[in-house]
Motif scaffolding. Structure first.
Motif, PDB file in Angstrom:
ATOM      1  N   UNK A 175      79.413 -69.984 -41.168  1.00 39.83           N
ATOM      2  CA  UNK A 175      79.812 -69.346 -39.904  1.00 39.83           C
ATOM      3  C   UNK A 175      78.628 -69.263 -38.958  1.00 39.83           C
ATOM      4  N   UNK A 176      77.481 -68.834 -39.488  1.00 39.23           N
ATOM      5  CA  UNK A 176      76.278 -68.698 -38.661  1.00 39.23           C
ATOM      6  C   UNK A 176      75.872 -70.043 -38.065  1.00 39.23           C
ATOM      7  N   UNK A 177      75.923 -71.086 -38.869  1.00 41.09           N
ATOM      8  CA  UNK A 177      75.562 -72.421 -38.392  1.00 41.09           C
ATOM      9  C   UNK A 177      76.508 -72.888 -37.293  1.00 41.09           C
ATOM     10  N   UNK A 178      77.796 -72.642 -37.463  1.00 43.62           N
ATOM     11  CA  UNK A 178      78.780 -73.057 -36.465  1.00 43.62           C
ATOM     12  C   UNK A 178      78.525 -72.365 -35.126  1.00 43.62           C
ATOM     13  N   UNK A 179      78.263 -71.067 -35.171  1.00 38.97           N
ATOM     14  CA  UNK A 179      78.036 -70.319 -33.934  1.00 38.97           C
ATOM     15  C   UNK A 179      76.731 -70.744 -33.272  1.00 38.97           C
ATOM     16  N   UNK A 180      75.683 -70.899 -34.068  1.00 31.65           N
ATOM     17  CA  UNK A 180      74.397 -71.309 -33.510  1.00 31.65           C
ATOM     18  C   UNK A 180      74.464 -72.698 -32.889  1.00 31.65           C
ATOM     19  N   UNK A 181      75.201 -73.610 -33.526  1.00 35.24           N
ATOM     20  CA  UNK A 181      75.309 -74.958 -32.971  1.00 35.24           C
ATOM     21  C   UNK A 181      76.070 -74.945 -31.658  1.00 35.24           C
ATOM     22  N   UNK A 182      77.034 -74.049 -31.528  1.00 36.30           N
ATOM     23  CA  UNK A 182      77.771 -73.918 -30.269  1.00 36.30           C
ATOM     24  C   UNK A 182      76.849 -73.385 -29.175  1.00 36.30           C
ATOM     25  N   UNK A 183      76.038 -72.395 -29.522  1.00 39.30           N
ATOM     26  CA  UNK A 183      75.092 -71.844 -28.542  1.00 39.30           C
ATOM     27  C   UNK A 183      74.065 -72.903 -28.119  1.00 39.30           C
ATOM     28  N   UNK A 184      73.554 -73.658 -29.085  1.00 42.06           N
ATOM     29  CA  UNK A 184      72.530 -74.665 -28.787  1.00 42.06           C
ATOM     30  C   UNK A 184      73.099 -75.819 -27.971  1.00 42.06           C
ATOM     31  N   UNK A 185      74.321 -76.207 -28.266  1.00 41.90           N
ATOM     32  CA  UNK A 185      74.931 -77.333 -27.552  1.00 41.90           C
ATOM     33  C   UNK A 185      75.052 -77.047 -26.063  1.00 41.90           C
ATOM     34  N   UNK A 186      75.352 -75.780 -25.704  1.00 36.31           N
ATOM     35  CA  UNK A 186      75.562 -75.442 -24.295  1.00 36.31           C
ATOM     36  C   UNK A 186      74.433 -74.591 -23.716  1.00 36.31           C
ATOM     37  N   UNK A 187      73.426 -74.292 -24.525  1.00 34.51           N
ATOM     38  CA  UNK A 187      72.290 -73.523 -24.026  1.00 34.51           C
ATOM     39  C   UNK A 187      72.659 -72.124 -23.580  1.00 34.51           C
ATOM     40  N   UNK A 188      73.502 -71.450 -24.380  1.00 37.27           N
ATOM     41  CA  UNK A 188      73.950 -70.108 -24.030  1.00 37.27           C
ATOM     42  C   UNK A 188      73.698 -69.162 -25.195  1.00 37.27           C
ATOM     43  N   UNK A 189      73.787 -67.882 -24.914  1.00 38.52           N
ATOM     44  CA  UNK A 189      73.706 -66.850 -25.938  1.00 38.52           C
ATOM     45  C   UNK A 189      75.049 -66.131 -25.976  1.00 38.52           C
ATOM     46  N   UNK A 190      75.698 -66.149 -27.124  1.00 38.87           N
ATOM     47  CA  UNK A 190      77.026 -65.558 -27.254  1.00 38.87           C
ATOM     48  C   UNK A 190      76.999 -64.166 -27.867  1.00 38.87           C
ATOM     49  N   UNK A 191      75.989 -63.878 -28.697  1.00 36.17           N
ATOM     50  CA  UNK A 191      75.863 -62.578 -29.338  1.00 36.17           C
ATOM     51  C   UNK A 191      74.426 -62.089 -29.231  1.00 36.17           C
ATOM     52  N   UNK A 192      74.269 -60.764 -29.215  1.00 37.50           N
ATOM     53  CA  UNK A 192      72.940 -60.156 -29.320  1.00 37.50           C
ATOM     54  C   UNK A 192      72.982 -59.141 -30.455  1.00 37.50           C
ATOM     55  N   UNK A 193      71.868 -58.949 -31.112  1.00 35.63           N
ATOM     56  CA  UNK A 193      71.788 -57.990 -32.213  1.00 35.63           C
ATOM     57  C   UNK A 193      71.245 -56.661 -31.714  1.00 35.63           C
ATOM     58  N   UNK A 194      71.884 -55.567 -32.147  1.00 35.90           N
ATOM     59  CA  UNK A 194      71.435 -54.202 -31.862  1.00 35.90           C
ATOM     60  C   UNK A 194      71.238 -53.505 -33.198  1.00 35.90           C
ATOM     61  N   UNK A 195      70.055 -53.672 -33.747  1.00 38.13           N
ATOM     62  CA  UNK A 195      69.821 -53.160 -35.088  1.00 38.13           C
ATOM     63  C   UNK A 195      70.641 -53.961 -36.085  1.00 38.13           C
ATOM     64  N   UNK A 196      71.520 -53.285 -36.815  1.00 38.38           N
ATOM     65  CA  UNK A 196      72.382 -53.969 -37.780  1.00 38.38           C
ATOM     66  C   UNK A 196      73.690 -54.433 -37.158  1.00 38.38           C
ATOM     67  N   UNK A 197      73.922 -54.068 -35.904  1.00 36.77           N
ATOM     68  CA  UNK A 197      75.163 -54.434 -35.250  1.00 36.77           C
ATOM     69  C   UNK A 197      74.958 -55.654 -34.359  1.00 36.77           C
TER      70      UNK A 197
END
Length: 303
Positions: A32-54
């Protein structure tokens, strides 16, 4: 961009958890992590941000979630359409409800008509139930109150009187009913301010210029019953939700008509979806005889 990337993103965005998304899709969390990261990298965007453990959606992620909600709802509808050639023998109807009391007879009738269909029910408060419907997580919802919204169709289904109830040792316990003015100064245990029962009761009190003493607000019908059973005060509930108990006595309100209502609600754009249409056909058989126009009204018309 691949379909699997969007599905992985959608699962994470819906639950704000990579672990829960992986469990839902039946794959490993690294996948799952790889799929999301590849989507972000392909379009040069950030889809999620981390807030501590959330994790939280970015503005871009939120916009993409709006699109994927429609995308996967349409995908499900396409599958339903293709399955329709085999008749209503397969499929998954998702129902949201604010309580089991109003929805049970609908589900029984639906199951009798379509025993091959799988039905899942999510029970929650009004806000969550409506949000699930608008986010395409459910197909239909059973709600007590629906604010005007052009996206929705709300079908009036049932109404139930609101009744008070008290402990068996309460001075009112031997009465057959109670008047609104008798509530003046009485210690009351009520649902939260946003609940339909509370809204109907408060309106009746205002119209009668009666001021009861609210000593507790509890978001659970069962907890209110237990508090009344312990003698803390009186409670108020829809008659459909009143469960007989030797520790308490029901007290119908005799001088005012105080009701809660149940509406079946669906997205206007999905009224012709296969399973939604099947559910509405069963519902029509449970409604009092009336013209179709009086049964089905967009929720931007007052009920």
């Amino acid at each position: 961009m691949r379909h699997t990337q969007l599905r992985s993103f959608h699962a994470v965005a819906q639950r704000l958890s990579f672990t829960a998304a992986a469990r839902e899709l039946g794959v490993s969390q690294p996948t799952i992590t790889t799929q999301v990261k590849s989507l972000e990298q392909e379009f040069g965007v950030e889809l999620f941000v981390r807030r501590g453990r959330r994790i939280e959606l970015t503005e871009t992620g939120g916009g993409l979630l709006d699109i994927t909600r429609r995308l996967f709802a349409d995908e499900k509808e396409a599958a339903d359409y293709l399955n329709e050639t085999r008749g209503l023998k397969t499929g998954h109807l998702r129902v949201g409800a604010v309580g089991p009391y109003h929805v049970t007879d609908m589900l029984a009738a639906f199951n009798a008509r379509h025993p091959g269909l799988y039905v899942s029910v999510t029970v929650g408060n009004s806000r969550d139930t409506l949000r699930d419907l608008l986010d395409y997580r459910t197909d239909v919802a059973v709600l007590a109150h629906v604010d005007p919204d052009p996206r929705l169709v709300a079908i009036p289904y049932r109404r139930h009187r609101v009744v008070a109830f008290c402990h068996i040792d309460h001075p009112f316990a031997q009465r057959r009913g109670i008047r609104v003015r008798d509530m003046e100064g009485q210690r009351l245990i009520l649902r939260e301010a946003g609940s339909t029962t509370r809204r109907a009761f408060d309106q009746a009190m205002r119209e009668a210029h009666v001021r009861p003493q609210v000593v507790m607000e509890i978001g659970s019908r069962e907890s209110i019953r237990e508090a009344v059973a312990k003698g803390i005060g009186m409670g108020v509930v829809s008659e459909a939700e009143f469960i007989p108990d030797p520790r308490i006595r029901p007290l119908p309100i005799t001088d005012a008509e105080v009701y809660t209502y149940a509406h079946v609600v669906h997205l206007k754009e999905r009224q012709n979806a296969r399973l939604v249409r099947a559910f509405l056909q069963v519902l029509a058989g449970l409604l009092p005889v009336s013209s179709p126009s009086s049964r089905r009204r967009p929720s931007d018309s007052r009920r």
